[in-house]
Enzyme design. Structure first.
Site, mmCIF file in Angstrom:
data_model
loop_
_atom_site.group_PDB
_atom_site.id
_atom_site.type_symbol
_atom_site.label_atom_id
_atom_site.label_comp_id
_atom_site.label_asym_id
_atom_site.label_seq_id
_atom_site.Cartn_x
_atom_site.Cartn_y
_atom_site.Cartn_z
ATOM 1 N N SER A 1 -1.464 -16.481 5.913
ATOM 2 C CA SER A 1 -2.455 -15.255 6.584
ATOM 3 C C SER A 1 -3.424 -15.721 7.020
ATOM 4 O O SER A 1 -4.659 -15.590 6.625
ATOM 5 C CB SER A 1 -2.624 -14.438 5.219
ATOM 6 N N TYR B 1 14.989 -7.312 9.868
ATOM 7 C CA TYR B 1 13.894 -6.363 10.925
ATOM 8 C C TYR B 1 13.233 -8.049 11.238
ATOM 9 O O TYR B 1 13.353 -9.687 11.110
ATOM 10 C CB TYR B 1 12.278 -6.261 10.183
ATOM 11 N N CYS C 1 -6.219 -18.091 15.881
ATOM 12 C CA CYS C 1 -7.055 -18.216 17.493
ATOM 13 C C CYS C 1 -8.620 -18.272 15.715
ATOM 14 O O CYS C 1 -9.634 -19.130 17.417
ATOM 15 C CB CYS C 1 -7.816 -16.718 17.588
ATOM 16 N N ARG D 1 1.180 -1.377 0.050
ATOM 17 C CA ARG D 1 0.221 -0.069 0.158
ATOM 18 C C ARG D 1 0.692 1.500 0.160
ATOM 19 O O ARG D 1 -0.104 2.388 -0.568
ATOM 20 C CB ARG D 1 -0.681 -0.179 1.107
#
Length: 567
Positions: free
Chosen positions: A41, A281, A45, A24
């Site tokens: 993705s 990262y 949960c 984006r």
């Protein structure tokens, strides 16, 4: 960073968030995701609820697919691919295609590590049996669901009473499978204090789960059925066994690459989510972060922090200089029709961090009691004794727990005090809340404590006061309440008779007042205090005390003054 190559290892919460945000922000970036499983993705949960058939469609578990990521975001998502090693000097990652076995070097300009965490599997006999399972990935979930549908097990042992263990136990019960849930500590759900869990322990048992606390799995014997063996010497025969013993960061790749490692083998990152190696990262369940209240290093494996960290990494790669401030560990869980939620510090973490605190317990209705559907919720709040700054909260209840814990989470994050919470203008209508919201009520009690309007004592002190001839324990419940739930060794005067019978209370002794929830005893306390008595109010009332006593001695609590008999 226009046109740079960004390689992301791990495509679930943090990795997928980083990838989508990057696209984006920069349409020219070359973004590649490497994911070891067959899905990206996906909703970790939600996995237990697919097993229990609450989520019926397998497709609902995945928020994106490699194809949708490609068509919508122009991101190259390579599933069934494993990162083997990192060459940080030459900025390449060795990748293996798990389908073909082919290996190749993938170059990067910026590398983002989001490998997540892996289920803890103890080194005990029998864990390799196909009937012993974990629940961490979509593949685990499909295997478990297939096993239940095909084998139709009558009984399962769930080892571990954390979030996954509790949720899978509930969903197995929903599938008609009997469950024995074993937990090595003396409570479920480590983010909570044991006192607030006493009602939940009882609730789990009431729904048919054989809950065994202080019970450690030591071995598994294979045969026609599995035999789960415990450290106590007991054993249980079962048809399947689910290991839900928690997770550890999956960071072997980072360790081999020479990155600085932290607690539990997590990856150390700074406030910009940068590792100790330039242009690398890390985010998600694999990283060490700061606890927002204590400032201490922490490992918090939750989806919310992971998603925010991934987004922050994307912003920083694009030169926006975003900081990750830390996490509170805010969490919530459904236990059958009950809800438990927590945020910030509990007593264990406060003591470990050396933080001074006080606490209050309140018992408030979820909405106006005259409107149908009102249920009481137990609220425990920790605060700084001098300032009233909110340090943490835990709630057990049914309706409305979620919105109250979010208010407390905001208060902890913003360092609000109880005096601030009194003035919060929270939404009210009879179907949704009370005019005095449970958050406001907890704040009222805290300010009363700080200002000396009331002095408290706690459930674990009650037995000692009852046996002490130098004090008076005064029960102000009604005659009917005392008849149904008697207390031995206490003086009983119903609240509505206290003013006219106050002379019956010995003024030479401290008076420890109690009622069912702590509200009427507070009124009694104020009557006594203004008549010159040295008095104290039982925080949480008989309700909390008796619930904890039943939990402490589940089989036989007849030794306690509440007079409960063997169940």
């Amino acid at each position: 960073m226009s046109g740079k190559r960004v390689l992301i290892i791990g495509g679930v919460a943090a990795g997928a968030s980083a990838a989508a945000r990057l696209r984006r922000l920069d349409e020219t970036a070359e973004i590649t995701i490497i994911e070891r499983s067959n899905h990206i993705s996906y909703a970790n949960c939600g996995l237990p609820y697919y097993v229990g058939d609450t989520i019926k469609e397998k497709s609902k578990l995945t928020l994106q697919s490699p194809q949708s990521f490609k068509s919508r975001f122009n991101i190259d998502s390579r599933v069934n691919s494993e990162a083997l090693s990192i060459d940080s000097e030459n900025k390449t990652v060795r990748i293996r295609d798990l389908v073909t076995g082919e290996e190749y070097d993938q170059p990067y300009d910026k590398l983002v590590l989001c490998p997540g965490a892996k289920a803890i599997v103890p080194r005990i006999d029998g864990v390799d049996d196909e009937r012993v399972m974990t629940l961490r990935t979509v593949e685990d979930t499909l295997l478990m669901k297939e096993f239940i549908l095909e084998r139709k097990p009558e009984h399962a042992v769930v080892a571990g009473g954390g979030y996954i263990g509790i949720e899978i136990a509930e969903n197995l019960i929903a599938m008609g499978v009997k469950v024995t849930l074993v937990q090595r500590p003396d409570q479920i759900l480590p983010p909570f204090d044991k006192d607030i869990l006493s009602e939940a322990h009882a609730h789990i048992r009431q729904h048919g789960v054989d809950l065994r606390l202080s019970t450690e799995l030591k071995g598994i014997r294979s045969g026609d059925r599995l035999t789960a063996e415990f450290a106590s010497g007991d054993s249980v025969e079962t048809d399947m066994l689910i290991l839900a013993l928690g997770v550890v960061p999956d960071t072997e790749l980072a360790k081999k690459a020479g990155l600085e490692m932290g607690i539990k083998g997590s990856i150390v990152v700074n406030e910009y989510m940068e590792t100790s190696v330039p242009d690398i990262y890390a985010a998600g369940d694999a990283v060490q972060i700061k606890h927002l209240v204590t400032g201490d290093d922490a490992h918090i494996a939750l989806a919310g922090p992971a998603n925010r960290q991934g987004r922050i990494i994307a912003d920083n790669i694009c030169g926006m200089k975003r900081r990750y401030r830390g996490a509170l560990g805010s969490s919530i869980i459904k236990i059958f029709d009950m809800t438990l939620a927590s945020t910030g510090l509990n007593e264990k973490t406060a003591k470990a961090a050396g933080i001074r605190y006080d606490k209050v317990y309140t018992y408030s209705a979820s909405n106006a009691t005259y409107y149908p559907g009102a249920n009481n919720m137990s609220v425990k709040v920790l605060f700084e004794p001098d300032t009233g700054v909110i340090l943490g909260a835990q709630i057990a209840g049914f309706n409305g727990v979620d919105k109250r814990i979010d208010v407390f989470a905001t208060a902890v994050f913003s360092k609000l005090t109880a005096f601030d919470l009194i003035d919060l203008d929270l939404a009210y209508a009879p179907p949704f809340a009370s005019a005095k919201d449970p958050v406001n009520m907890a704040a009222y009690v805290i300010t009363n404590v700080i200002e000396g309007t009331v002095k408290q004592y706690f459930w674990y002190e009650l037995d000692g006061h009852i046996s002490d001839p130098n004090v008076t324990v005064l029960d102000v419940r009604t005659d009917a309440e005392v008849a149904s739930q008697p207390m031995k060794g206490v003086q009983h005067i119903p609240l509505d008779s206290l003013r006219e019978r106050i002379s019956e209370v010995d003024k030479s002794k401290p008076v420890y007042v109690m009622c069912f929830s702590g509200l009427r005893s507070y009124i009694g306390y104020r009557i006594l205090a203004q008549s010159g008595y040295d008095c104290y109010n039982l925080a949480g009332g008989y309700r909390l005390y008796s619930s904890i006593m039943r939990d402490l001695d589940y089989v036989d609590c007849s030794r306690h003054p509440c007079g409960e008999k063997k169940e």
